[in-house]
Design a protein around this motif. Structure first.
Motif, PDB file in Angstrom:
ATOM      1  N   PRO A   1      -5.681  -2.521  10.177  1.00  0.00           N
ATOM      2  CA  PRO A   1      -5.320  -3.476   9.126  1.00  0.00           C
ATOM      3  C   PRO A   1      -3.810  -3.689   9.140  1.00  0.00           C
ATOM      4  CG  PRO A   1      -5.651  -1.318   8.169  1.00  0.00           C
ATOM      5  CD  PRO A   1      -5.987  -1.189   9.634  1.00  0.00           C
TER       6      PRO A   1
ATOM      7  N   LEU B   1      -0.184  -3.400   7.889  1.00  0.00           N
ATOM      8  CA  LEU B   1       0.363  -2.341   7.043  1.00  0.00           C
ATOM      9  C   LEU B   1       0.903  -2.909   5.738  1.00  0.00           C
ATOM     10  CD1 LEU B   1       2.395  -0.213   9.625  1.00  0.00           C
ATOM     11  CD2 LEU B   1       0.080   0.175   8.767  1.00  0.00           C
ATOM     12  N   THR B   2       0.835  -2.107   4.695  1.00  0.00           N
ATOM     13  CA  THR B   2       1.527  -2.466   3.468  1.00  0.00           C
ATOM     14  C   THR B   2       3.032  -2.262   3.711  1.00  0.00           C
ATOM     15  OG1 THR B   2       1.518  -0.209   2.600  1.00  0.00           O
ATOM     16  CG2 THR B   2      -0.400  -1.588   2.100  1.00  0.00           C
TER      17      THR B   2
ATOM     18  N   GLN C   1       3.841   1.401   3.879  1.00  0.00           N
ATOM     19  CA  GLN C   1       3.390   2.006   5.140  1.00  0.00           C
ATOM     20  C   GLN C   1       4.326   1.619   6.281  1.00  0.00           C
ATOM     21  OE1 GLN C   1      -0.659   0.469   5.108  1.00  0.00           O
ATOM     22  NE2 GLN C   1      -1.486   2.554   5.116  1.00  0.00           N
TER      23      GLN C   1
ATOM     24  N   VAL D   1       0.827   9.674  -2.150  1.00  0.00           N
ATOM     25  CA  VAL D   1      -0.212   9.968  -3.132  1.00  0.00           C
ATOM     26  C   VAL D   1      -1.582   9.777  -2.491  1.00  0.00           C
ATOM     27  CG1 VAL D   1       1.245   9.330  -5.095  1.00  0.00           C
ATOM     28  CG2 VAL D   1      -0.275   7.611  -4.063  1.00  0.00           C
ATOM     29  N   THR D   2      -2.618  10.339  -3.110  1.00  0.00           N
ATOM     30  CA  THR D   2      -3.968  10.218  -2.569  1.00  0.00           C
ATOM     31  C   THR D   2      -4.359   8.745  -2.497  1.00  0.00           C
ATOM     32  OG1 THR D   2      -4.779  10.523  -4.814  1.00  0.00           O
ATOM     33  CG2 THR D   2      -4.734  12.467  -3.404  1.00  0.00           C
ATOM     34  N   GLY D   3      -4.889   8.346  -1.353  1.00  0.00           N
ATOM     35  CA  GLY D   3      -5.294   6.958  -1.190  1.00  0.00           C
ATOM     36  C   GLY D   3      -4.157   6.029  -0.809  1.00  0.00           C
ATOM     37  N   SER D   4      -3.023   6.592  -0.395  1.00  0.00           N
ATOM     38  CA  SER D   4      -1.877   5.745  -0.071  1.00  0.00           C
ATOM     39  C   SER D   4      -1.898   5.280   1.387  1.00  0.00           C
ATOM     40  CB  SER D   4      -0.568   6.496  -0.353  1.00  0.00           C
ATOM     41  OG  SER D   4      -0.504   7.696   0.391  1.00  0.00           O
ATOM     42  N   GLY D   5      -2.905   5.710   2.137  1.00  0.00           N
ATOM     43  CA  GLY D   5      -3.032   5.225   3.510  1.00  0.00           C
ATOM     44  C   GLY D   5      -2.262   6.056   4.517  1.00  0.00           C
ATOM     45  N   LYS D   6      -2.271   7.357   4.346  1.00  0.00           N
ATOM     46  CA  LYS D   6      -1.555   8.227   5.290  1.00  0.00           C
ATOM     47  C   LYS D   6      -2.223   8.206   6.671  1.00  0.00           C
ATOM     48  CE  LYS D   6      -1.739  11.788   2.325  1.00  0.00           C
ATOM     49  NZ  LYS D   6      -2.059  11.141   1.034  1.00  0.00           N
ATOM     50  N   THR D   7      -3.551   8.145   6.669  1.00  0.00           N
ATOM     51  CA  THR D   7      -4.257   8.182   7.947  1.00  0.00           C
ATOM     52  C   THR D   7      -3.832   7.017   8.852  1.00  0.00           C
ATOM     53  OG1 THR D   7      -6.096   9.138   6.742  1.00  0.00           O
ATOM     54  CG2 THR D   7      -6.547   8.418   8.978  1.00  0.00           C
ATOM     55  N   GLU D   8      -3.593   5.874   8.227  1.00  0.00           N
ATOM     56  CA  GLU D   8      -3.168   4.719   9.021  1.00  0.00           C
ATOM     57  C   GLU D   8      -1.822   4.990   9.710  1.00  0.00           C
ATOM     58  OE1 GLU D   8      -5.173   2.168   9.640  1.00  0.00           O
ATOM     59  OE2 GLU D   8      -3.636   1.396  10.997  1.00  0.00           O
TER      60      GLU D   8
ATOM     61  N   ARG E   1     -12.418   7.647  12.203  1.00  0.00           N
ATOM     62  CA  ARG E   1     -11.377   6.620  12.298  1.00  0.00           C
ATOM     63  C   ARG E   1     -10.619   6.732  13.616  1.00  0.00           C
ATOM     64  NH1 ARG E   1      -9.505   6.872   6.074  1.00  0.00           N
ATOM     65  NH2 ARG E   1      -7.804   5.414   6.466  1.00  0.00           N
TER      66      ARG E   1
ATOM     67  N   VAL F   1      -2.948   2.200  -1.585  1.00  0.00           N
ATOM     68  CA  VAL F   1      -2.874   1.043  -0.695  1.00  0.00           C
ATOM     69  C   VAL F   1      -3.128  -0.279  -1.416  1.00  0.00           C
ATOM     70  CG1 VAL F   1      -4.137  -0.101   1.165  1.00  0.00           C
ATOM     71  CG2 VAL F   1      -3.438   2.272   1.414  1.00  0.00           C
TER      72      VAL F   1
ATOM     73  N   ASP G   1     -13.083   9.704   1.058  1.00  0.00           N
ATOM     74  CA  ASP G   1     -12.728   8.368   0.581  1.00  0.00           C
ATOM     75  C   ASP G   1     -14.017   7.647   0.181  1.00  0.00           C
ATOM     76  OD1 ASP G   1     -11.256   6.059   0.095  1.00  0.00           O
ATOM     77  OD2 ASP G   1     -11.301   5.412   2.191  1.00  0.00           O
TER      78      ASP G   1
HETATM   79  P1  ADP Z   1      -4.832   8.989   2.124  1.00  0.00           P
HETATM   80  O1  ADP Z   1      -5.092   9.736   3.400  1.00  0.00           O
HETATM   81  O2  ADP Z   1      -3.377   8.730   1.904  1.00  0.00           O
HETATM   82  O3  ADP Z   1      -5.500   9.593   0.942  1.00  0.00           O
HETATM   83  P2  ADP Z   1      -6.447   6.981   3.316  1.00  0.00           P
HETATM   84  O4  ADP Z   1      -5.810   7.031   4.641  1.00  0.00           O
HETATM   85  O5  ADP Z   1      -7.775   7.649   3.141  1.00  0.00           O
HETATM   86  O6  ADP Z   1      -5.431   7.535   2.242  1.00  0.00           O
HETATM   87  O7  ADP Z   1      -6.554   5.453   2.875  1.00  0.00           O
HETATM   88  C1  ADP Z   1      -7.218   5.040   1.727  1.00  0.00           C
HETATM   89  C2  ADP Z   1      -8.016   3.792   2.008  1.00  0.00           C
HETATM   90  O8  ADP Z   1      -7.154   2.685   2.256  1.00  0.00           O
HETATM   91  C3  ADP Z   1      -8.902   3.901   3.224  1.00  0.00           C
HETATM   92  O9  ADP Z   1     -10.140   3.346   2.918  1.00  0.00           O
HETATM   93  C4  ADP Z   1      -8.181   3.103   4.279  1.00  0.00           C
HETATM   94  O10 ADP Z   1      -9.067   2.554   5.221  1.00  0.00           O
HETATM   95  C5  ADP Z   1      -7.519   2.031   3.468  1.00  0.00           C
HETATM   96  N1  ADP Z   1      -6.276   1.498   4.065  1.00  0.00           N
HETATM   97  C6  ADP Z   1      -5.264   2.222   4.596  1.00  0.00           C
HETATM   98  N2  ADP Z   1      -4.258   1.416   4.985  1.00  0.00           N
HETATM   99  C7  ADP Z   1      -4.643   0.154   4.700  1.00  0.00           C
HETATM  100  C8  ADP Z   1      -4.021  -1.139   4.851  1.00  0.00           C
HETATM  101  N3  ADP Z   1      -2.800  -1.258   5.369  1.00  0.00           N
HETATM  102  N4  ADP Z   1      -4.703  -2.193   4.420  1.00  0.00           N
HETATM  103  C9  ADP Z   1      -5.932  -2.069   3.886  1.00  0.00           C
HETATM  104  N5  ADP Z   1      -6.567  -0.903   3.720  1.00  0.00           N
HETATM  105  C10 ADP Z   1      -5.932   0.208   4.109  1.00  0.00           C
END
Ligand code: ADP
Ligand code: ZN
Ligand code: ZN
Length: 734
Positions: A194, A196-197, A200, A224-231, A263, A394, A558
């Protein structure tokens, strides 16, 4: 021409603490290919042992008549950089080179494990149309017309294939057929990245820059939780691959984090290898070989994956860096986070440690001079961590509000407010997660007439009732006995069950909220291959329900449709006498809160506690990680706890009464740690039938203290007066 090394320095893989190599062996011409990391079978006294080559030399002090040659060289060896890493680990964790080396060997080495070679058949281009062939031969050719097959899969088997080979119609070869593991899929994993924000992109920029430039920088990704660290991990991995370098991604427990594996596999395909303790040894061995040969360049796995044979390492990610599972509880008691730092520095690789609740250790390092934060802390590492922030989720959704519920006046497992909230989720057909960090039915049983409490015969702890199994289990040693129908001391049939565990909670929620499916995730429900992933997948697939479990439910899952998170007995972690209790409590509540409110319906988190004034809980309720870290660091500094000092723990154990305490006292007497403090000896509870006593060192000079402890333990262990005692040294105990 470089002189040919004739001497191999070999570390024999024996567990004896007193026996340390390396020992010299003469290399005959036939073993000229031996290098650092080669595995050799060597004569050792009267035995043959497996050894690792740790060095090569041209000369030796061993007289020629005593110098012997290895018996055999194994086909696979260990990369030289992992041999060096093991040597460092042996010293860093007060262990032996042999024990440390055993951690970096190919999976299954020594257990007679070899590559699984299968005879593979394929058609040659030779024309068979004019030939007279038997029906079996025709059937075999027909089967192979679709492509190469393992000989075992071809009708007629080996005999038929050999005859076809003799006629030039079939080619037979030994090809390694990899056993690729199959994973339970949880969650959708889009293959495309996706956009990036803005946050990110800002966080990725320095990471990718360092990866591209091959600079061994360290980053703390505090998001924070759900901030998209995995990306960020995915993009950083992509940058490493683009530079022709490999990556290691460490996750706390792979069975509980199938989403991150999915992923990575979706994004990078078969260049991802997964090392997983739940895999069969053969599967692990094959994944290891794919990495060793460079067929796979990315390794995702738990702490042991820090030893993955990834060549040209460009990146190591430590996801959820606060997780205690990064610490190994066997000798050497390594901490994969520290080993990752060392390996990244040696390899010139970038290190990214990510968390919503970073450890005080990492946070202090990242806040040091140059990062515009706290000054005056010790030099934790070199280079220091640089902190990157992802302050928002995110999608811009707020973190869920967290309410503390005072349980001091409440009877029963649920606060009325929690009951009402669960009822609301049930009515709306939604999803909830309930965390209770205690498995089993009830904590302990006692006799109502004589007061007897059922305890483990081998440990000083109460047995826990597991009702479905009809057993009482010791959660420390695995002892198991039948649940009693009556008291064996007085015969009374009135046995009281105290406390609530996850098994009982599952039953009570099922009874209280009719038509609301309950899923349970704890060490019992998750026993067996794929079981944890199965529970998570079932919860995800359900349209509504409640997931009940131990801390396993608070991992990085998630699930966007979870609107309620509930923590029961949140201060249970605080009742342990452990300086990390506050840190654990804060992380547990924050991480559970991270599972709720990820979707459009938002969410709320309720935290039941007997101690609602606890600072760690108040900070967690405010999502105030920085406030918590500042407060916690001040407390640690005042008490000289890590990261302001290093802890080293020596545990002595013995079956013979009194021997453990005497051994601990002897270690204490021999210890001299300048600038440090020594606590103990102090008795610990009896475990597996053995008395235990410990000595704890608080050190300012880590390396000096590790050496001093190692010397003291070696000396006491070698003293026949203490031969009844066993010793274990834990540097950075958890
Ligand atoms: P964290 O590890 O920080 O808790 P995640 O990596 O699980 O967060 O991301 C949370 C959700 O946001 C996931 O469903 C992921 O696919 C989604 N996500 C991450 N980055 C983006 C992005 N740039 N645009 C849209 N969705 C995203
Ligand atoms: Zn009794
Ligand atoms: Zn026990």
């Amino acid at each position: 021409m470089a002189p040919i090394a004739e001497i191999a320095q070999v570390e024999p893989l024996t567990t004896a603490r007193s026996l340390r190599g390396p020992f010299d062996y003469r290399l005959p011409a036939a073993l000229a290919g031996v290098e650092v990391g080669s595995l050799l079978v060597v004569p050792f006294g009267r035995r043959r042992v497996l050894g690792v080559v740790t060095g090569l030399a041209e000369t030796t002090d061993v007289p020629p008549e005593r110098l012997v040659a290895p018996l055999e060289a194994l086909s696979s060896g260990v990369p030289a950089d992992l041999v060096r890493l093991a040597e460092w680990m042996a010293a860093e964790y007060c262990s032996t080179p042999a024990r440390a080396l055993s951690l970096v060997l190919p999976p299954g080495t020594g257990a007679g494990m070899r590559e699984k070679r299968a005879l593979v058949a394929e058609l040659t281009e030779a024309d068979s149309s004019g030939l007279r062939l038997g029906s079996r031969q025709r059937a075999a050719l027909a089967a192979l017309s679709g492509g190469p097959l393992a000989a075992a899969e071809v009708p007629g088997g080996h005999g038929t294939l050999r005859r076809l080979e003799a006629r030039g119609l079939v080619r037979l070869g030994n090809e390694v057929r990899g056993r690729r593991p199959v994973h339970v899929r949880v969650g959708s994993a889009p293959a495309s990245a996706p956009p990036l924000t803005a946050d990110q992109a800002a966080a990725l920029e320095p990471v990718a820059g360092a990866v591209r430039a091959g600079r061994a920088e360290r980053f703390l990704l505090h998001g924070v939780t759900g901030s998209g660290k995995t990306e960020i991990y995915l993009r950083a991995t992509e940058a490493a691959l683009e530079r022709g370098r490999g990556a290691i991604v460490l996750v706390p427990e792979i069975a509980l984090t199938p989403q991150i594996v999915a992923r990575f596999e979706a994004r990078f395909g078969p260049t991802v290898a997964v090392l997983h303790s739940n895999l069969g040894e053969g599967e692990r061995h094959d994944e290891w070989l794919r990495l060793r040969r460079g067929e796979a360049r990315v390794c995702v796995g738990p702490r042991s994956a820090v030893f993955a044979p990834v060549a040209d390492l460009g990146l190591i990610v430590v996801d959820e860096e606060h997780e205690p599972s990064y610490k190994h509880e066997g000798d050497p008691r390594y901490d994969a986070r520290r080993v990752a730092q060392r390996r990244a520095a040696d390899a010139g690789a970038v290190l990214v440690a990510g968390s919503a609740t970073p450890r005080p250790e990492t946070a202090l390092d990242a806040a040091g001079p140059g990062n515009g934060g706290i000054e005056g802390g010790p030099e934790v590492g070199d280079p220091p961590f640089r902190r990157l922030r992802l302050p928002e989720r995110v999608d811009g959704r707020p973190l869920p509000p967290v309410e503390l519920l005072d349980m001091r006046e409440v009877r029963g497992a649920l606060h009325p407010r929690a009951h009402a909230a669960l009822e609301g989720v049930r009515r709306d057909g939604g999803k909830a997660i309930v965390l209770l960090n205690r498995r089993g039915w009830s904590n302990f049983l006692s006799c109502r007439s004589c007061g007897r409490v059922w305890e483990c015969p081998d440990c000083d702890v109460a047995l826990v009732l597991h009702r479905a199994q009809g057993t009482m289990d010791c959660h420390h040693c695995g002892h198991r006995e039948r649940a009693p129908a009556s008291c064996d001391a007085c015969g009374s049939t009135s046995v009281a069950r105290h406390g609530v565990g996850t098994e009982r909670l599952e039953a009570e929620l099922g009874a209280a909220f009719e038509g609301f499916p309950v899923f349970r995730l704890d060490a019992d429900a998750a026993a067996g291959k794929g079981a944890a992933g199965g529970v998570l997948a079932a919860f995800e697939a359900a349209s509504a329900g409640v997931l009940v479990g131990t801390q396993m439910v608070a991992k990085g899952h998630d699930f966007p449709d979870v609107t309620l998170g509930l923590v029961l007995d949140a201060d249970a972690t605080l009742r342990f006498p452990d300086f990390r209790a506050e840190e654990r409590t804060f992380a547990l509540v924050t991480q559970l809160a991270g599972r709720a409110g990820r979707g459009p319906r938002g969410g709320v988190v309720l935290v039941q506690t007997l101690a609602p004034d606890t600072p760690a809980l108040i900070r967690a309720a405010r999502h105030d990680a920085d406030g918590f870290l500042a407060e916690e660091l001040a407390r640690r500094e005042a008490l000289s706890y890590p990261p302001f000092a290093d802890l080293i723990r020596v545990v002595c154990a013995s079956a013979e009464p009194g021997a453990a305490g005497r051994a601990a006292a002897a270690v204490r007497a021999r210890l001299d740690v300048p600038g440090g403090a020594i606590l103990g000896p102090a008795p610990l509870f009896r475990l597996r039938g053995r008395e235990r006593a410990q000595v704890v060192v608080k050190a300012r000079d880590r390396a000096g203290a590790v050496r001093a402890v190692g010397a003291a333990v070696d000396a006491v262990a070698a003293d026949r007066a203490h031969r009844a005692a066993a010793f274990s040294v834990d540097v950075d105990p958890q």
